[in-house]
Motif scaffolding. Structure first.
Motif, PDB file in Angstrom:
ATOM      1  N   PHE A  72       0.748  -1.290   0.000  1.00 37.90           N
ATOM      2  CA  PHE A  72       0.013   0.041   0.077  1.00 37.90           C
ATOM      3  C   PHE A  72       0.785   1.190  -0.007  1.00 37.90           C
ATOM      4  O   PHE A  72       0.364   2.259   0.560  1.00 37.90           O
ATOM      5  CB  PHE A  72      -0.916   0.000   1.118  1.00 37.90           C
ATOM      6  N   GLN A  73       2.036   1.249  -0.485  1.00 37.27           N
ATOM      7  CA  GLN A  73       2.885   2.611  -0.850  1.00 37.27           C
ATOM      8  C   GLN A  73       2.265   2.997  -2.018  1.00 37.27           C
ATOM      9  O   GLN A  73       1.553   2.735  -2.840  1.00 37.27           O
ATOM     10  CB  GLN A  73       4.228   1.940  -1.030  1.00 37.27           C
ATOM     11  N   PRO A  74       2.542   4.482  -2.191  1.00 39.42           N
ATOM     12  CA  PRO A  74       2.242   5.404  -3.212  1.00 39.42           C
ATOM     13  C   PRO A  74       2.606   4.813  -4.479  1.00 39.42           C
ATOM     14  O   PRO A  74       1.793   5.271  -5.455  1.00 39.42           O
ATOM     15  CB  PRO A  74       2.796   6.806  -2.837  1.00 39.42           C
ATOM     16  N   ASP A  75       3.739   4.108  -4.969  1.00 35.53           N
ATOM     17  CA  ASP A  75       3.930   3.778  -5.860  1.00 35.53           C
ATOM     18  C   ASP A  75       3.541   2.512  -6.393  1.00 35.53           C
ATOM     19  O   ASP A  75       3.804   2.169  -7.652  1.00 35.53           O
ATOM     20  CB  ASP A  75       5.658   3.532  -6.056  1.00 35.53           C
ATOM     21  N   ASN A  76       2.519   1.913  -5.624  1.00 35.40           N
ATOM     22  CA  ASN A  76       1.862   0.640  -6.199  1.00 35.40           C
ATOM     23  C   ASN A  76       0.654   0.511  -5.765  1.00 35.40           C
ATOM     24  O   ASN A  76      -0.140  -0.640  -5.731  1.00 35.40           O
ATOM     25  CB  ASN A  76       2.843  -0.730  -5.676  1.00 35.40           C
ATOM     26  N   SER A  77       0.052   1.474  -5.255  1.00 33.37           N
ATOM     27  CA  SER A  77      -1.540   1.624  -4.952  1.00 33.37           C
ATOM     28  C   SER A  77      -2.173   3.144  -4.932  1.00 33.37           C
ATOM     29  O   SER A  77      -1.508   3.920  -4.771  1.00 33.37           O
ATOM     30  CB  SER A  77      -1.811   1.027  -3.492  1.00 33.37           C
ATOM     31  N   ALA A  78      -3.435   3.149  -5.214  1.00 33.48           N
ATOM     32  CA  ALA A  78      -4.246   4.164  -4.983  1.00 33.48           C
ATOM     33  C   ALA A  78      -5.486   4.093  -4.151  1.00 33.48           C
ATOM     34  O   ALA A  78      -6.106   3.059  -4.425  1.00 33.48           O
ATOM     35  CB  ALA A  78      -4.461   4.584  -6.518  1.00 33.48           C
ATOM     36  N   VAL A  79      -5.885   4.777  -3.412  1.00 36.42           N
ATOM     37  CA  VAL A  79      -6.954   4.798  -2.345  1.00 36.42           C
ATOM     38  C   VAL A  79      -7.632   6.100  -2.326  1.00 36.42           C
ATOM     39  O   VAL A  79      -7.131   7.279  -2.293  1.00 36.42           O
ATOM     40  CB  VAL A  79      -6.618   4.370  -0.801  1.00 36.42           C
ATOM     41  N   SER A  80      -8.778   6.144  -2.358  1.00 38.22           N
ATOM     42  CA  SER A  80      -9.865   7.208  -2.580  1.00 38.22           C
ATOM     43  C   SER A  80     -10.913   6.958  -1.549  1.00 38.22           C
ATOM     44  O   SER A  80     -11.456   6.004  -1.406  1.00 38.22           O
ATOM     45  CB  SER A  80     -10.290   7.824  -3.555  1.00 38.22           C
ATOM     46  N   VAL A  81     -11.492   8.077  -0.607  1.00 38.87           N
ATOM     47  CA  VAL A  81     -12.475   7.888   0.262  1.00 38.87           C
ATOM     48  C   VAL A  81     -13.493   8.972  -0.113  1.00 38.87           C
ATOM     49  O   VAL A  81     -13.097  10.163  -0.005  1.00 38.87           O
ATOM     50  CB  VAL A  81     -12.256   8.041   1.899  1.00 38.87           C
ATOM     51  N   VAL A  82     -14.752   8.418  -0.452  1.00 39.61           N
ATOM     52  CA  VAL A  82     -15.817   9.537  -0.376  1.00 39.61           C
ATOM     53  C   VAL A  82     -16.930   9.309   0.717  1.00 39.61           C
ATOM     54  O   VAL A  82     -17.475   8.374   0.901  1.00 39.61           O
ATOM     55  CB  VAL A  82     -16.736   9.027  -1.826  1.00 39.61           C
ATOM     56  N   ARG A 223     -10.293  20.000   7.220  1.00 41.91           N
ATOM     57  CA  ARG A 223      -8.988  19.525   6.967  1.00 41.91           C
ATOM     58  C   ARG A 223      -8.720  18.842   8.447  1.00 41.91           C
ATOM     59  O   ARG A 223      -8.748  19.109   9.384  1.00 41.91           O
ATOM     60  CB  ARG A 223      -8.076  20.571   6.616  1.00 41.91           C
ATOM     61  N   GLU A 224      -7.966  17.375   8.215  1.00 44.66           N
ATOM     62  CA  GLU A 224      -7.520  16.846   9.309  1.00 44.66           C
ATOM     63  C   GLU A 224      -6.007  16.206   8.610  1.00 44.66           C
ATOM     64  O   GLU A 224      -5.763  15.825   7.578  1.00 44.66           O
ATOM     65  CB  GLU A 224      -8.021  15.233   9.604  1.00 44.66           C
ATOM     66  N   ARG A 225      -5.023  16.274   9.692  1.00 43.71           N
ATOM     67  CA  ARG A 225      -3.686  15.752   9.261  1.00 43.71           C
ATOM     68  C   ARG A 225      -3.542  14.178   9.751  1.00 43.71           C
ATOM     69  O   ARG A 225      -3.508  14.256  11.162  1.00 43.71           O
ATOM     70  CB  ARG A 225      -2.535  16.834  10.076  1.00 43.71           C
ATOM     71  N   SER A 226      -3.366  13.577   9.006  1.00 41.18           N
ATOM     72  CA  SER A 226      -3.674  11.881   9.213  1.00 41.18           C
ATOM     73  C   SER A 226      -2.515  11.261   8.501  1.00 41.18           C
ATOM     74  O   SER A 226      -1.746  11.605   7.820  1.00 41.18           O
ATOM     75  CB  SER A 226      -4.766  11.236   9.055  1.00 41.18           C
ATOM     76  N   PRO A 227      -2.081  10.088   9.146  1.00 45.42           N
ATOM     77  CA  PRO A 227      -1.145   9.155   8.706  1.00 45.42           C
ATOM     78  C   PRO A 227      -1.608   8.726   7.261  1.00 45.42           C
ATOM     79  O   PRO A 227      -2.797   8.226   7.000  1.00 45.42           O
ATOM     80  CB  PRO A 227      -1.013   8.113   9.501  1.00 45.42           C
ATOM     81  N   THR A 241       5.454   6.781   7.911  1.00 48.46           N
ATOM     82  CA  THR A 241       6.457   7.384   7.079  1.00 48.46           C
ATOM     83  C   THR A 241       6.020   8.714   6.608  1.00 48.46           C
ATOM     84  O   THR A 241       6.947   9.577   6.268  1.00 48.46           O
ATOM     85  CB  THR A 241       6.923   6.309   6.187  1.00 48.46           C
ATOM     86  N   THR A 242       5.036   8.915   6.411  1.00 43.43           N
ATOM     87  CA  THR A 242       4.276  10.123   5.912  1.00 43.43           C
ATOM     88  C   THR A 242       2.739  10.531   6.317  1.00 43.43           C
ATOM     89  O   THR A 242       2.103   9.609   6.595  1.00 43.43           O
ATOM     90  CB  THR A 242       4.075   9.971   4.486  1.00 43.43           C
ATOM     91  N   SER A 272     -10.259  11.898  -6.057  1.00 40.55           N
ATOM     92  CA  SER A 272      -8.742  12.111  -5.821  1.00 40.55           C
ATOM     93  C   SER A 272      -7.935  11.077  -5.276  1.00 40.55           C
ATOM     94  O   SER A 272      -8.436  10.581  -4.168  1.00 40.55           O
ATOM     95  CB  SER A 272      -8.331  13.541  -5.254  1.00 40.55           C
ATOM     96  N   PHE A 273      -7.096  10.292  -5.581  1.00 38.54           N
ATOM     97  CA  PHE A 273      -6.470   9.188  -5.012  1.00 38.54           C
ATOM     98  C   PHE A 273      -5.080   9.826  -4.254  1.00 38.54           C
ATOM     99  O   PHE A 273      -4.467  10.870  -4.690  1.00 38.54           O
ATOM    100  CB  PHE A 273      -5.902   8.151  -6.109  1.00 38.54           C
ATOM    101  N   SER A 274      -4.712   8.945  -3.379  1.00 40.48           N
ATOM    102  CA  SER A 274      -3.440   9.315  -2.715  1.00 40.48           C
ATOM    103  C   SER A 274      -2.832   7.882  -2.499  1.00 40.48           C
ATOM    104  O   SER A 274      -3.375   6.781  -2.736  1.00 40.48           O
ATOM    105  CB  SER A 274      -3.778   9.802  -1.177  1.00 40.48           C
TER     106      SER A 274
END
Length: 274
Positions: A72-82, A223-227, A241-242, A272-274
């Motif tokens: 689930f790192q950014p270079d091999n996965s994409a996640v979005s929450v609605v 806005r929330e600052r989350s892992p 890590t981020t 929008s994916f992260s």
């Protein structure tokens, strides 16, 4: 998937651009996503952090704790929450005890068979450790639409099958294990890149360098600052890590206006994916 296979996916995927994704709706009576840095009082994020979504999916697939972060790192996965609603919160005080294996409370004396456990409960057998009463901020009736795409196609295929058949290795929950969740409306979606500027986005937005959420009348921006991403440590633990600023609209019938960020149309939502 072995660790060697996971590392191969990482090395082969310098950048991950999703072409399709899995979408599903998840809901529960209550949810709690503990904010980082709080101990005695336990406030919750309103949006499940990306790390929580990764843990949810890994549990459905049957991965053990601390073994799935590379998937689930950014270079091999994409996640979005609605977010599909705006749940209110209640405070619930819970008495907790230590359940660490070598310190756990012994409810049943060793000389009593487990089938006689009800008769074996005595004050001496269950007050070996102090309790702690903690107030939890709980989301009431939360509902989310989650979109996920994985570079590991065999893992994504297994995930889709398990979600479609309600065949979970571990029961899904929203944060706390007590907040058992219901998953339905599982679909595969083709993705079309949105080329408008600015873009109206239904999902949360993890703001990147150079991107901007544009305020609009009638839209309350939160806005929330989350892992976002984690990694396993040599000592058998894990660490974040981020972190990222996750922005969402409080009103469910309003979209966020975003400049300078990629977005995709799933056929049901612009995300929008992260």
């Amino acid at each position: 998937m072995t660790q060697t296979q996971i590392e191969a996916f990482i090395s082969e995927s310098a950048e991950f651009t999703p072409e399709s994704c899995i979408g599903f709706t998840i809901t529960s009576g209550y949810a709690h996503f503990k904010k980082v840095g709080n101990n005695s009082a336990k406030p919750t994020y309103r949006i499940p952090p990306r790390t929580t979504v990764a843990g949810l999916l890994a549990g459905i697939l049957g991965y053990d704790r601390d073994t799935y972060y590379d998937l689930f790192q950014p270079d091999n996965s994409a996640v979005s929450v609605v977010p599909l609603n705006n749940p209110h919160t209640v405070s619930v005080s819970t008495t907790t005890v230590n359940t660490k294996a070598d310190e756990a409370i012994k409810y049943i004396p060793p000389d009593v068979h487990y089938t006689k456990g009800v008769k074996a409960l005595t004050p001496e057998s269950y007050v070996e450790l102090d309790r702690q009463r903690d107030p939890y901020e709980m989301l009431v009736d939360p509902k989310y639409r989650i979109y996920v795409s994985l570079a590991a196609e065999d893992v994504e295929t297994e995930l889709f099958e398990r979600l479609s058949e309600s065949r979970y290795h571990y029961s899904p929950s929203l944060g706390l294990s007590e907040c058992l969740a219901e998953i339905n409306d599982v679909e595969r979606h083709s993705l079309t890149e949105a080329d408008d500027e600015p873009i109206e986005v239904d999902s949360t937005v993890c703001e990147l360098e150079g991107s901007t959420v544009v305020p609009k009348p009638g839209v309350t921006v939160c806005r929330e600052r989350s892992p976002l991403y984690m990694e396993a440590t040599d000592g058998g633990g894990r660490r974040t890590t981020t972190f990222g600023n996750v922005t969402y609209a409080l009103e469910r019938d309003r979209a966020l206006t975003v400049k300078g960020q990629l977005a995709y149309d799933t056929g049901r939502h612009v995300v929008s994916f992260s």
